[in-house]
Design an enzyme around this catalytic site. Structure first.
Site, PDB file in Angstrom:
ATOM      1  N   LYS A 170      82.760  -0.078  89.236  1.00  0.00           N
ATOM      2  CA  LYS A 170      82.437   1.617  89.266  1.00  0.00           C
ATOM      3  C   LYS A 170      84.476   1.213  89.576  1.00  0.00           C
ATOM      4  O   LYS A 170      84.619   1.223  90.590  1.00  0.00           O
ATOM      5  CB  LYS A 170      82.353   1.972  90.625  1.00  0.00           C
ATOM      6  CG  LYS A 170      82.556   3.765  90.963  1.00  0.00           C
ATOM      7  CD  LYS A 170      81.894   4.658  89.630  1.00  0.00           C
ATOM      8  CE  LYS A 170      82.041   6.298  90.030  1.00  0.00           C
ATOM      9  NZ  LYS A 170      81.444   6.699  91.208  1.00  0.00           N
TER      10      LYS A 170
ATOM     11  N   VAL B  78      81.926   3.130  84.720  1.00  0.00           N
ATOM     12  CA  VAL B  78      81.212   2.742  85.554  1.00  0.00           C
ATOM     13  C   VAL B  78      81.093   1.478  83.920  1.00  0.00           C
ATOM     14  O   VAL B  78      80.531   2.008  82.896  1.00  0.00           O
ATOM     15  CB  VAL B  78      79.737   2.847  85.505  1.00  0.00           C
ATOM     16  CG1 VAL B  78      79.038   1.447  85.971  1.00  0.00           C
ATOM     17  CG2 VAL B  78      79.434   3.180  86.367  1.00  0.00           C
TER      18      VAL B  78
ATOM     19  N   LEU C 250      78.572   1.896  81.101  1.00  0.00           N
ATOM     20  CA  LEU C 250      77.606   2.001  80.768  1.00  0.00           C
ATOM     21  C   LEU C 250      77.396   3.005  81.294  1.00  0.00           C
ATOM     22  O   LEU C 250      76.365   4.272  80.993  1.00  0.00           O
ATOM     23  CB  LEU C 250      77.245   0.764  82.543  1.00  0.00           C
ATOM     24  CG  LEU C 250      77.188  -0.539  81.758  1.00  0.00           C
ATOM     25  CD1 LEU C 250      77.177  -1.202  83.435  1.00  0.00           C
ATOM     26  CD2 LEU C 250      76.143  -0.715  81.263  1.00  0.00           C
ATOM     27  N   GLY C 251      78.369   3.942  81.779  1.00  0.00           N
ATOM     28  CA  GLY C 251      77.985   5.480  82.009  1.00  0.00           C
ATOM     29  C   GLY C 251      79.568   6.375  82.328  1.00  0.00           C
ATOM     30  O   GLY C 251      80.096   5.375  83.757  1.00  0.00           O
TER      31      GLY C 251
ATOM     32  N   ASP D 255      71.693  13.008  94.918  1.00  0.00           N
ATOM     33  CA  ASP D 255      71.657  13.435  93.500  1.00  0.00           C
ATOM     34  C   ASP D 255      70.600  12.611  92.869  1.00  0.00           C
ATOM     35  O   ASP D 255      70.845  12.217  91.653  1.00  0.00           O
ATOM     36  CB  ASP D 255      72.845  13.179  92.774  1.00  0.00           C
ATOM     37  CG  ASP D 255      73.255  13.505  91.620  1.00  0.00           C
ATOM     38  OD1 ASP D 255      72.511  14.226  91.255  1.00  0.00           O
ATOM     39  OD2 ASP D 255      73.767  12.967  90.919  1.00  0.00           O
TER      40      ASP D 255
ATOM     41  N   GLY E 274      80.441   8.538  85.777  1.00  0.00           N
ATOM     42  CA  GLY E 274      79.557   9.884  86.938  1.00  0.00           C
ATOM     43  C   GLY E 274      80.294  10.999  87.279  1.00  0.00           C
ATOM     44  O   GLY E 274      81.103  11.352  86.471  1.00  0.00           O
ATOM     45  N   ALA E 275      79.779  11.436  88.689  1.00  0.00           N
ATOM     46  CA  ALA E 275      80.941  12.647  88.742  1.00  0.00           C
ATOM     47  C   ALA E 275      81.901  12.163  89.066  1.00  0.00           C
ATOM     48  O   ALA E 275      83.503  13.516  88.974  1.00  0.00           O
ATOM     49  CB  ALA E 275      80.450  13.644  89.522  1.00  0.00           C
ATOM     50  N   ASN E 276      82.877  11.312  89.604  1.00  0.00           N
ATOM     51  CA  ASN E 276      83.968  10.672  89.975  1.00  0.00           C
ATOM     52  C   ASN E 276      84.639   9.104  89.213  1.00  0.00           C
ATOM     53  O   ASN E 276      85.811   8.853  90.058  1.00  0.00           O
ATOM     54  CB  ASN E 276      84.152  10.755  91.089  1.00  0.00           C
ATOM     55  CG  ASN E 276      83.534   9.653  92.157  1.00  0.00           C
ATOM     56  OD1 ASN E 276      82.869   9.612  91.187  1.00  0.00           O
ATOM     57  ND2 ASN E 276      83.447   9.412  93.310  1.00  0.00           N
ATOM     58  N   GLY E 277      83.920   8.462  88.351  1.00  0.00           N
ATOM     59  CA  GLY E 277      84.630   7.653  87.913  1.00  0.00           C
ATOM     60  C   GLY E 277      83.843   7.063  86.263  1.00  0.00           C
ATOM     61  O   GLY E 277      82.949   7.821  85.994  1.00  0.00           O
TER      62      GLY E 277
END
Length: 330
Positions: free
Chosen positions: A43, A30, A22-23, A129, A25-28
């Site tokens: 996540k 999804v 799905l995408g 954010d 993020g800054a630390n993982g």
């Protein structure tokens, strides 16, 4: 994780199958997954403390607000695959939906964002954010949901995750401290940049805060005169989320706020169409663009009803607050 992989939680024993990413993020990362309870989002992060922190925040937020995804369970799968499973929110990110929103629909979206922030602030947290990719238009009838709680931070602490164009410190408008005004400024930036159809040039990153503010002021001047003071107050942090929501609804009821001609999004800009695929495939009913049936006579747009309902709600809340402060309501 690869598409088709089966994962079984080490502690819960709950299985799921990976459908697609799905995408990131800054630390993982999804993923969309299929569980015994239906489709969900996972996540995954190599750091156990990051996952534990986000899980704790989601659990607290779920008790006070339904804006963020509902947490389902937390587990791990191997030494560097810590994860939690949460509600999947199908919808369209604001970065993709903005170009299709009419004045009434855009006003309803702004109202939804502000109300969601107000609920978050009442719990003592700042989003930090807030950006178009983290705002999803979902459901039927469409409403605003937030995704990616990785940057949510208790008031008074330093902002941990941010996106430069929606960060007030980048523009020289304040500090990176988690507080309500940080999010309200970000909301005003979302309106000016995303809903205003602007594409900040890459050269902004090498300019001084004063030069950046000059560019931002030009963007504000594209909006109707009645909206400009409201945006300027929000950028300066002189309003809270509920005040902004009520003021925006009053303005939109009088005349739907719309900027001048849209500016095409520049390639590589954070709000370009290659944003997160995390919420692709939502209903386009939030848009009021001309479609195959546009030539037919239509009834009143749902967004107009939603706008009036939102306005009545804001006025009622304000009246109750005054009556309570005067001691007329107990």
């Amino acid at each position: 994780m690869q598409c088709g992989d089966w994962v079984v939680g080490k502690w819960t024993g709950e299985p799921f199958q990976v459908e697609r990413p799905l995408g990131t993020g800054a630390n993982g990362e999804v993923y969309l997954v299929r569980t015994r309870r239906g489709l969900a989002a996972v996540k995954v992060c190599p750091n156990a403390s990051d996952i534990a922190l986000e899980w704790a925040v989601l659990e607290r937020l779920h008790r006070v607000s339904g804006t963020f995804p509902k947490p389902m369970w937390i587990d791990d799968h191997g030494p560097s695959a810590f994860f939690y499973v949460m509600e999947w929110i199908p919808g369209t990110p604001l970065s993709q939906a903005a170009a299709r929103l009419t004045g009434h629909a855009a006003a309803a979206v702004v109202r939804g964002i502000a109300e969601g922030l107000a609920e978050l602030h009442a719990a003592g947290y700042a989003f930090c954010d807030l950006k178009p990719d983290n705002i999803v238009i979902a459901g039927d009838p469409p409403h605003v949901r937030f995704v990616d709680a990785g940057g949510v931070t208790p008031f008074g602490r330093s902002v941990r995750q941010f996106t430069p164009y929606y960060d007030r410190a980048f523009w020289g408008l304040g500090t990176r401290r988690a507080e309500p005004s940080y999010d309200v400024t970000a909301l005003a930036l979302v309106i000016v940049i995303c809903l205003g159809g602007l594409a900040p040039p890459v050269s902004l990153t090498g300019q001084t805060p004063a030069q950046r503010q000059s560019w931002l002021r030009r963007g504000i001047r594209r909006w109707p005169e009645g909206v400009r003071p409201l945006l300027e107050q929000a950028l300066a942090g002189r309003m809270d989320a509920r005040q902004f929501a009520a003021a925006w609804c009053r303005q939109a009821a009088a005349r739907p706020a719309r900027p001048g001609p849209r500016v095409p999004t520049a390639p590589g800009h954070p709000t370009a169409s290659r944003g997160r695929p995390a919420v692709a495939g939502a209903s386009a009913s939030v848009a009021a663009g001309r479609g195959p049936g546009a030539g037919r006579k239509r009834g009143r747009d749902w967004t107009e009803w939603l706008m009036w309902i939102s306005l009545i709600g804001a006025l009622t809340s304000t009246a109750c607050a005054w009556l309570t402060s005067l001691g007329w309501l107990r």
